[in-house]
Design a protein around this motif. Structure first.
Motif, short mmCIF file in Angstrom:
data_model
loop_
_atom_site.label_atom_id
_atom_site.label_comp_id
_atom_site.label_asym_id
_atom_site.label_seq_id
_atom_site.Cartn_x
_atom_site.Cartn_y
_atom_site.Cartn_z
N ASN A 215 2.12 1.24 -6.70
CA ASN A 215 2.62 0.87 -5.51
C ASN A 215 4.07 1.04 -5.08
OD1 ASN A 215 0.05 -0.17 -5.77
ND2 ASN A 215 0.75 -2.46 -6.17
N SER A 216 4.44 0.93 -3.74
CA SER A 216 5.69 1.51 -3.36
C SER A 216 6.19 0.19 -2.51
CB SER A 216 5.70 2.47 -2.38
OG SER A 216 5.00 3.55 -3.18
N LEU A 217 7.74 0.00 -2.50
CA LEU A 217 8.46 -0.82 -2.03
C LEU A 217 9.45 -0.25 -1.23
CD1 LEU A 217 9.09 -3.88 -1.04
CD2 LEU A 217 10.59 -4.21 -2.97
N PHE A 218 9.35 -0.11 0.36
CA PHE A 218 10.67 0.30 0.84
C PHE A 218 11.23 -0.77 1.84
CE2 PHE A 218 6.77 3.22 0.97
CZ PHE A 218 7.23 4.40 0.53
N GLU A 219 12.77 -0.49 1.54
CA GLU A 219 13.65 -1.35 2.12
C GLU A 219 14.12 -0.96 3.54
OE1 GLU A 219 17.92 -3.12 0.83
OE2 GLU A 219 17.20 -1.47 0.02
N ASN A 220 14.07 -1.41 4.54
CA ASN A 220 14.46 -1.04 5.65
C ASN A 220 15.94 -1.07 5.59
OD1 ASN A 220 15.12 -0.92 8.78
ND2 ASN A 220 13.48 -2.31 8.94
N ALA A 221 16.44 0.32 6.22
CA ALA A 221 17.76 0.48 6.25
C ALA A 221 18.41 0.16 7.59
CB ALA A 221 18.16 2.24 6.14
N GLY A 222 17.81 -0.51 8.54
CA GLY A 222 18.20 -0.78 9.73
C GLY A 222 18.63 0.27 10.73
N ASP B 10 10.88 -5.24 5.57
CA ASP B 10 10.57 -4.28 4.74
C ASP B 10 9.11 -4.15 4.58
OD1 ASP B 10 13.43 -4.45 4.21
OD2 ASP B 10 12.95 -6.37 3.41
N LEU B 11 8.47 -2.96 4.04
CA LEU B 11 7.25 -2.47 3.82
C LEU B 11 6.77 -2.33 2.30
CD1 LEU B 11 4.89 -1.45 5.10
CD2 LEU B 11 5.92 0.82 5.05
#
Length: 644
Positions: free
Chosen positions: A586-593, A547-548
């Motif tokens: 700030n931003s949190l990006f969850e990897n969807a795959g 994730d980012l």
């Protein structure tokens, strides 16, 4: 910004704060010009005296306002200060936010005081009809409990009267303030610090509503306490120009963290214990930026913002991590080698790394595959490559002249040829003539593409590096005032992809397709239009996908202003939303795959990192879950350090 107080005292304070901003801007402009004229590529050979040198004033060629009489300068500054006064151009909501913030600050002083406030002390703060929900809500839910700390949160947001008991009248308020100390042991006399940050103003016909972040931090001998919440406040405006009175408070999003009495705090400041045995610590490291601004000749390239990084690595192969410390122009960079007893010794001069140039970034990486850590420095307009002889002594092998003033770097083997390559984040374009000193103006502010050029230097062996930016596809969307970059194989195809955080433009996600890059940030959902300062990859939810997290600038003023109806009247809603997003934080990006990411920033509660610079995933408490650490701050008014 100034207030509309009739006494003029608040206006005076605000004008001094705005004077500081104008002075800082002028200093930055002059600093950019002078830094371009004074680069000295040689290590220092004599220790610097801690005393201030005798400096003669810069000549006319170096003055950004040469030829103007003092009176004309004063008039120009006064005109600029008036332009920044919200009351003078109809921004009543901003003028009111300052008045409300001043009242909340006074309330914070009462909360911080060891004794409960007397009713008379609340007369100028609370209206006689005042009501409030409990400041420390009942029915808190334990979301974490371990030997280190206990974390409590409200189970759900409740309005006053929802089974929590409404506090009525100023006489009930002292008991409400006392309830905030309930988690502390009886008899403890902690040092308490309270802060408010107003981020929303909504005017009504007879009253005005504000929303503010509330934070209380208390430290006693046995434990420490932190409380975070959002206070929605209703204010009564008074016609005589007196400060507004609180009519009601509603507390939401309450969170409480208490450390274990035996464990104490999780971290301790050991800077002096580790570095204090070095003369450079007393002569250089302990001084703040303001100290050097007053005594250093600005032609060395003194940076007023202090955006200088550091690097950690084992430079002498003894298995202990060492520290390289980047410095502003005119001060030597420092290398501290860790000793077996946990202290660190300054070896800057004998290691050949004590350069005087303004150095923003450093990498300790093995560039020649000889199993030791070499050094790369982003020093203003140049990238310096230094070879480690294995013992921690460095020899300069290559100087790359940059088309941009670099801010940071990231190394990776992007083409899988066995040698590390270096990506350099360009910020200011060197060749621009904007502002007469080459700083440039981002246009448009929230979506700029006229900044300095970033570039990829591919290793070609024998300490040669080739700029392959255009040939590998990284020239696309490459003028966005880049601050930081991070490599990671986010799509799991075996090669490293590149994320670039940009200060004034959309961020980039360059997908690596066998050594060639395509910017897929838009389709992946990670453009993140904000003041990008840093980026970190990590698996925060332990699903096996990276994730980012992106560090941006949270702006309470931006939150207030961009949601006002009169802001950018006539622009599209999408443009208005872009400005609002820019100030969100700030931003949190969850990897969807599937090559895309989900923005989970708000539900994860990670947006408010203040004026964030560096942000990293790290498991700080060893529980197997990656936490987030954010470094923040900014140069601010010396009279009001809380204005950010």
């Amino acid at each position: 910004m100034a207030t509309d107080e009739s006494t003029g005292a608040g206006r005076s304070r605000s004008r001094r704060a705005r004077w500081w901003c104008v002075s800082l801007s002028c200093g930055l402009l002059a600093c950019g010009l002078l830094a371009a004229l004074a680069f000295v590529f040689f290590p220092r050979t004599q220790p610097r005296s801690p005393g201030p040198p005798e400096l003669s004033p810069p000549g006319p060629a170096f003055s950004p306002i040469a030829g103007l009489a003092d009176r004309r300068v004063d008039d120009a500054v006064e005109a600029e200060l008036d332009r920044l006064d919200p009351a003078s151009d109809g921004w009543d909501t901003e003028a009111f936010s300052e008045r409300a913030a001043a009242q909340l600050k006074e309330l914070g002083k009462l909360i911080s005081h060891q004794d409960a406030p007397a009713t008379g002390q609340l007369e100028g703060l609370l209206d006689e009809t005042f009501t409030s929900s409990p400041l420390r809500p009942s029915g808190l839910k334990t979301v974490r409990s371990d030997p280190t700390w206990v974390v409590l949160r409200t189970a759900e947001e409740k309005a006053p009267g929802d089974g929590q008991g409404v506090l009525r009248g100023p006489r009930a308020f002292p008991d409400a303030l006392a309830s905030l100390r309930a988690p502390l042991a009886p008899g403890e006399l902690p040092a308490i610090r309270v802060s408010f940050k107003v981020f929303h103003v909504e005017p009504g016909e007879t009253s005005i509503q504000t929303r503010a972040f509330f934070q209380l931090a208390a430290r006693a001998a046995a434990r420490s306490l932190q409380q975070n919440a959002v206070w929605t406040c209703q204010w009564k405006r008074r016609q005589d120009g007196s400060p507004p009175l609180l009519q009601s408070i509603r507390v939401s999003d309450y969170e409480e963290i208490v450390t274990n009495a035996e464990q104490g705090t999780l971290f301790a400041d050991c800077t002096a214990a580790v570095l204090g045995g070095n003369a450079s610590y007393l002569e250089q490291i302990i001084y703040p930026l303001d100290h050097w601004r007053d005594i250093l000749d600005w032609r060395f390239g003194l940076d007023f913002i202090g955006s200088h990084g550091l690097a950690v690595g084992d430079v002498n192969g003894d298995g202990l991590e060492d520290l390289f410390f980047c410095e502003t122009g005119g001060l030597p960079n420092r290398l501290f080698v860790q000793q077996p007893d946990g202290t660190a010794r300054d070896v800057s001069q004998e290691s050949g790394v004590s350069y005087l140039e303004p150095t923003h970034s450093a990498l300790l990486v093995d560039l020649d595959n000889d199993s030791d850590q070499d050094l790369v420095l982003a020093s203003g307009r140049f990238i310096l490559f230094l070879e480690n002889d294995g013992s921690g002594r460095f020899e300069r092998r290559r100087i790359h002249s940059s088309a941009s003033v670099a801010r940071s770097m990231a190394a990776a083997d992007f083409d899988r040829d066995g040698a590390l390559d270096v990506y350099v984040c360009g910020y200011f374009p060197r060749e621009t003539a904007a502002d007469s000193v080459g700083l440039g103006r981002p246009v448009p502010y929230h979506d700029a593409n006229n900044g300095g050029r970033s570039y990829l230097l591919a290793s070609r062996g024998s300490w040669t590096f080739e700029d392959v930016t255009e040939t590998v596809g990284l020239e696309i969307n490459n003028r966005r005032f880049s601050y930081a970059a991070a490599w990671e194989d986010y799509d799991g195809d075996g090669d490293l992809d590149l994320y670039v955080a940009n200060d004034f433009g959309r961020n980039n996600l360059y997908r690596n397709d066998g050594g060639r890059f395509v910017d897929v940030a838009d389709r992946a959902g990670v453009e993140d239009i904000a003041a990008g300062m840093s980026a970190s990859w990590g698996d925060f939810n332990r699903d096996g996908l990276v994730d980012l997290y992106v560090g941006n600038m949270f702006s309470s003023a931006g939150q207030r202003i961009t949601y006002q109806r009169r802001f950018k009247e006539g622009v599209s809603e999408s443009t208005r939303a872009s400005y609002q997003r820019h100030a969100r934080g700030n931003s949190l990006f969850e990897n969807a795959g599937d090559g895309t990411f989900r923005d989970v920033s708000l539900e994860a509660g990670v947006t408010m990192g203040r004026w964030a610079w560096s942000s990293n995933f790290v498991d700080i408490d060893g529980d197997g879950w990656e936490d987030i650490v954010v470094a923040n701050g900014m140069v601010t008014s010396p009279e009001d350090p809380g204005d950010l």
